[in-house]
Design a protein around this motif. Sequence first.
Motif, short mmCIF file in Angstrom:
data_model
loop_
_atom_site.label_atom_id
_atom_site.label_comp_id
_atom_site.label_asym_id
_atom_site.label_seq_id
_atom_site.Cartn_x
_atom_site.Cartn_y
_atom_site.Cartn_z
N PRO A 14 15.35 120.35 -37.68
CA PRO A 14 14.56 119.12 -37.79
C PRO A 14 15.16 118.01 -36.93
O PRO A 14 16.38 117.86 -36.87
CB PRO A 14 14.66 118.77 -39.29
N LEU A 15 14.31 117.25 -36.26
CA LEU A 15 14.75 116.12 -35.45
C LEU A 15 14.32 114.84 -36.16
O LEU A 15 13.13 114.58 -36.32
CB LEU A 15 14.14 116.19 -34.05
N LEU A 16 15.29 114.05 -36.59
CA LEU A 16 14.99 112.86 -37.39
C LEU A 16 14.81 111.61 -36.53
O LEU A 16 14.05 110.72 -36.89
CB LEU A 16 16.11 112.64 -38.41
N GLN A 17 15.50 111.55 -35.41
CA GLN A 17 15.42 110.35 -34.56
C GLN A 17 14.59 110.65 -33.32
O GLN A 17 15.12 110.96 -32.26
CB GLN A 17 16.82 109.88 -34.18
N VAL A 18 13.27 110.59 -33.48
CA VAL A 18 12.36 110.86 -32.37
C VAL A 18 11.52 109.62 -32.10
O VAL A 18 11.26 108.81 -32.99
CB VAL A 18 11.43 112.05 -32.67
N GLN A 19 11.10 109.47 -30.85
CA GLN A 19 10.26 108.34 -30.48
C GLN A 19 8.90 108.47 -31.16
O GLN A 19 8.36 109.56 -31.29
CB GLN A 19 10.09 108.29 -28.96
N TRP A 20 8.36 107.34 -31.59
CA TRP A 20 7.16 107.34 -32.44
C TRP A 20 5.97 108.02 -31.78
O TRP A 20 5.11 108.58 -32.45
CB TRP A 20 6.80 105.91 -32.83
N ASP A 21 5.88 107.98 -30.44
CA ASP A 21 4.70 108.52 -29.76
C ASP A 21 4.94 109.92 -29.18
O ASP A 21 4.19 110.38 -28.33
CB ASP A 21 4.25 107.58 -28.65
N LEU A 22 5.98 110.62 -29.65
CA LEU A 22 6.23 111.98 -29.18
C LEU A 22 5.10 112.90 -29.65
O LEU A 22 4.88 113.07 -30.84
CB LEU A 22 7.58 112.48 -29.72
N ASP A 23 4.38 113.47 -28.72
CA ASP A 23 3.16 114.23 -29.02
C ASP A 23 3.49 115.70 -29.29
O ASP A 23 3.95 116.42 -28.40
CB ASP A 23 2.19 114.11 -27.86
N VAL A 24 3.23 116.14 -30.52
CA VAL A 24 3.43 117.55 -30.86
C VAL A 24 2.15 118.13 -31.49
O VAL A 24 2.21 119.01 -32.34
CB VAL A 24 4.63 117.75 -31.82
N ALA A 25 1.01 117.59 -31.07
CA ALA A 25 -0.27 118.12 -31.56
C ALA A 25 -0.38 119.61 -31.24
O ALA A 25 -0.98 120.38 -32.00
CB ALA A 25 -1.42 117.34 -30.94
N ARG A 26 0.21 119.99 -30.12
CA ARG A 26 0.33 121.40 -29.76
C ARG A 26 1.80 121.69 -29.51
O ARG A 26 2.55 120.80 -29.05
CB ARG A 26 -0.47 121.71 -28.49
N PRO A 27 2.28 122.90 -29.81
CA PRO A 27 3.69 123.22 -29.57
C PRO A 27 4.09 122.95 -28.12
O PRO A 27 3.37 123.31 -27.18
CB PRO A 27 3.77 124.72 -29.91
N VAL A 28 5.22 122.31 -27.95
CA VAL A 28 5.75 121.98 -26.62
C VAL A 28 6.82 123.00 -26.26
O VAL A 28 7.80 123.14 -26.99
CB VAL A 28 6.35 120.55 -26.60
N PRO A 29 6.67 123.72 -25.15
CA PRO A 29 7.63 124.77 -24.82
C PRO A 29 9.01 124.23 -24.47
O PRO A 29 9.14 123.23 -23.77
CB PRO A 29 6.99 125.47 -23.61
N ILE A 30 10.02 124.90 -24.99
CA ILE A 30 11.41 124.62 -24.62
C ILE A 30 11.95 125.82 -23.85
O ILE A 30 12.37 125.69 -22.71
CB ILE A 30 12.27 124.31 -25.86
N ILE A 31 11.90 127.01 -24.49
CA ILE A 31 12.17 128.27 -23.77
C ILE A 31 11.11 129.25 -24.24
O ILE A 31 11.27 129.92 -25.27
CB ILE A 31 13.58 128.82 -24.05
N GLU A 32 10.03 129.33 -23.51
CA GLU A 32 8.89 130.15 -23.92
C GLU A 32 9.26 131.62 -24.06
O GLU A 32 8.80 132.30 -24.99
CB GLU A 32 7.75 130.00 -22.92
#
Length: 274
Positions: A14-32
């Motif tokens: 879990p990431l607790l300190q994230v910017q308010w407008d970080l968009d995760v409506a769809r999964p964002v690839p890190i290492i696909e």
Amino acid sequence: METTSTTRKATIVPLLQVQWDLDVARPVPIIESKRVFLEDLSGMLKADNFDLWKEYLSESQRKQVVSAKVGIVHRFESSSHIGKEEHESKSLLEQISACLQILRPTRSRFQTIQLKFLSDSSTDIFRFSHPQETLPNIPQSDILNTIRAIDIERLHTISPRFLKLAENGPENVVRAARYFLIGYSEIVDNFISSLVTSRIIKHSKKNRLPTFSEVFSRFFDEEDEIVELAKSFEDNIEGYMEWIGPDELRVARDCFEEIRSRVLELLGEGSNAK
């Protein structure tokens, strides 16, 4: 022919300190290629997931974890309860979290949570690392940092190379990557947690884990050398103005080794220590 059934599982940081407008409506690839994405955690972590863990996580810790809406997720399948796949998944996200902390230092307490997906689409948590009570030591200028979209983009670009370096790089780099997040604090935390869960010692007041030196003061006199060593270890690992310099690390390491030698000596195993 008998077939082995597998269970869908995931390791989450879990990431607790994230910017308010970080968009995760769809999964964002890190290492696909490894099925690691930044995802919306809504529905994955619920308060009742932690009902069985009340003895190990305080109410505030449970609320904090459940409040996380975004996290790094690695999905995998496994045919055992806790085996090779679970250990490899946990190690993978620990290394990726270390990479993220280097790219964008924050005061987040990184914690891995492992769960399985049930047939009714609910989740069941079966393993987690205890969150550290102390906040990470970072420069004063980075204390208010949050995770931004650009940080995830950089993580997507750099983390595959970071993993290769952590696995196959020079020994000193491998060790640095391996212990960056774990460090002395998690070793100490796991040590204290094991004493509490084994009922060798009890929680301190307010249901918090005792400090490293408090553990030894329960078994030795306050003036005993081993208690003084434990206090010195804590003082040096805490650092000055949120920094830990090489001299403090050396002193902390020497204190830790001296404590270890003293404990082994008391247990009658000093001559067989490895």
